[in-house]
Enzyme design. Structure first.
Site, PDB file in Angstrom:
ATOM      1  N   PRO A 136       0.922  -1.191  -0.055  1.00  0.00           N
ATOM      2  CA  PRO A 136      -0.106   0.076   0.035  1.00  0.00           C
ATOM      3  C   PRO A 136       0.924   1.215   0.046  1.00  0.00           C
ATOM      4  O   PRO A 136       0.343   2.333  -0.719  1.00  0.00           O
ATOM      5  CB  PRO A 136      -0.944  -0.012   1.173  1.00  0.00           C
ATOM      6  N   ILE A 344     -13.182   5.864 -33.985  1.00  0.00           N
ATOM      7  CA  ILE A 344     -13.782   5.380 -35.428  1.00  0.00           C
ATOM      8  C   ILE A 344     -14.901   4.878 -35.395  1.00  0.00           C
ATOM      9  O   ILE A 344     -15.948   5.028 -36.328  1.00  0.00           O
ATOM     10  CB  ILE A 344     -12.548   4.232 -36.054  1.00  0.00           C
ATOM     11  N   GLY A 346     -17.334   5.654 -33.472  1.00  0.00           N
ATOM     12  CA  GLY A 346     -18.214   6.775 -32.951  1.00  0.00           C
ATOM     13  C   GLY A 346     -19.165   6.541 -31.823  1.00  0.00           C
ATOM     14  O   GLY A 346     -18.409   5.665 -30.927  1.00  0.00           O
ATOM     15  N   GLU A 370       3.620  -3.365 -13.293  1.00  0.00           N
ATOM     16  CA  GLU A 370       5.102  -3.693 -13.504  1.00  0.00           C
ATOM     17  C   GLU A 370       5.998  -2.411 -14.030  1.00  0.00           C
ATOM     18  O   GLU A 370       6.767  -2.664 -14.556  1.00  0.00           O
ATOM     19  CB  GLU A 370       5.310  -4.873 -14.444  1.00  0.00           C
TER      20      GLU A 370
END
Length: 390
Positions: A136, A344, A346, A370
């Site tokens: 964390p 493309i 839309g 990573e």
């Protein structure tokens, strides 16, 4: 709408065996993975049975030695297998990459006895691994990790929390980096921990914008006892093991990114050929054709970059800089290409009826896992200009 079958890539594979292997993977991907990918990702379902199938087919240990149950395949071939899997479902492609990463410390730094005892089950026995480095409070600054292992007779007792663990809660074994000595990178040691060890528990999986079928969770170590026979490498060698693992793992992420980008391009090209506006297919408009050309060029460049780095690795030459470059370029490319694919399509691209929006959401995480792409730039610059002045 089900995902379209990806268009076959003109691959440059070194042997007939490698060509047969990739053909087998493509067949499995189309028959067993693609038909269910969209629905299972939407439902957040982890495809454990797919990993079991891949294990039975010998596909979970491809870059490792045959004497321990691996496939004896060069990274050049293994990475193209990952690309094929990621093109149909990133949860599977990334899962295989993470499993391979989790096996690395034992395969490269374990004793002969450790490899004989554990590797066959890990590589071909249906087991699934996880790699536990991040915490964390320590992500990019991995050397500041706080999970601690204390020697107690012939055992080590591990306490702490690992975060952002792919396969957290479902993995059968874990490669864990824990502090055994001084602060900083020299006080870290690697351990092979069973997934059912006493005192090990998983938090509720993270709710993510993509990769919903791949569980990502914190793992809590509360007095987890591991015998010294499961220590990998010497005490204090763990951080070096972690970094060498990540060099190879980054190539896996690069290959997965190219797979996602290729799937998005295939979807965009097919849609552009079918969709008609102003009396003709939108693929006939120059502005859109140029977008497709740029997308295809970026993908080919990424594929060439990760394969070039893989060939260095296969030849036993240094490849860390090239691995960072491949991870950086390929994942940035995946983000650009998937964004353009949505554009493309839309309005349809913004709906879950088509897979373009899923590809776009999944591409984002590849710029983070990573080692973020900012970390990759640091690695590349360090190779070019040396360590930063302090």
């Amino acid at each position: 709408m089900p995902d379209r079958a990806p268009q076959p890539v003109d691959r440059q594979l070194p042997t007939e065996e490698a060509r047969d292997l990739v053909s087998l993977v493509r067949d499995i991907a189309q028959r067993e993975i693609a038909p269910h990918a969209a629905a299972e990702e939407e439902a957040g379902r982890f495809p454990r049975e797919v990993f079991a199938l891949l294990s039975r087919a010998g596909l979970l240990g491809l870059p490792y030695a045959a004497e321990h149950g691996g496939g004896d395949q060069p990274y050049e071939v293994y990475l193209q297998v990952l690309e094929e899997l990621a093109a149909v479902r990133l949860t599977v492609g990334l899962g295989v990459s993470v499993h391979t990463l989790a096996c690395y410390a034992l395969a490269a730094h374990g004793t002969k006895e450790q490899r004989v005892e554990h590797l066959p089950a890990m590589l071909g026995g249906g087991l699934l691994g996880a790699y536990c480095l991040s915490e964390p409070s320590s992500g990019s600054d991995a050397a500041s990790l706080r999970t601690r292992a204390v020697r107690d007779g012939d055992d080590w007792v591990i306490n702490g929390t690992k975060a952002w663990i792919t396969h957290g809660g479902v993995a059968d074994f874990l490669t864990v980096m824990a502090r055994t000595g001084e602060e900083g990178p020299r006080g870290i040691t690697a351990f092979l921990v069973p997934g059912d060890a006493g005192g090990l528990s998983a938090a509720v999986p993270e709710r993510k914008m993509g990769l919903k079928g791949s569980p990502t969770a914190q793992l809590h170590f509360d007095g987890v006892r591991v015998p010294d026979s499961r220590r990998l490498g010497e005490p204090g060698q763990g951080f070096a093991i972690a970094l060498s693992s990540l060099d190879s793992g980054r190539l896996g992420i690069a290959a997965c990114a190219v797979g996602v980008a290729q799937a998005a391009l295939d979807e965009a090209v097919a849609y552009a050929r079918e969709r008609r506006q102003f009396g003709r297919a939108i693929a006939d408009f120059q502005g859109l054709r140029f977008m497709l050309a740029d997308m295809a060029t970026q993908i080919e460049a990424g594929r060439a970059l990760y394969l070039s780095a893989a060939k260095l690795r296969d030849a036993g030459r240094p490849f860390a800089r090239q691995a960072a470059m491949a991870k950086l370029h390929c994942t940035d490319t995946a983000m650009r290409v998937t964004t353009d694919a949505v554009q493309i399509l839309g309005g349809y691209g913004y709906t879950a009826d088509f897979p373009a929006e899923r590809y776009m959401r999944e591409a984002k995480v590849l710029q983070i896992v990573e080692g973020t792409n900012q970390i990759q730039r640091m690695v590349i610059a360090r190779h070019l200009a040396g360590p930063e002045a302090r």
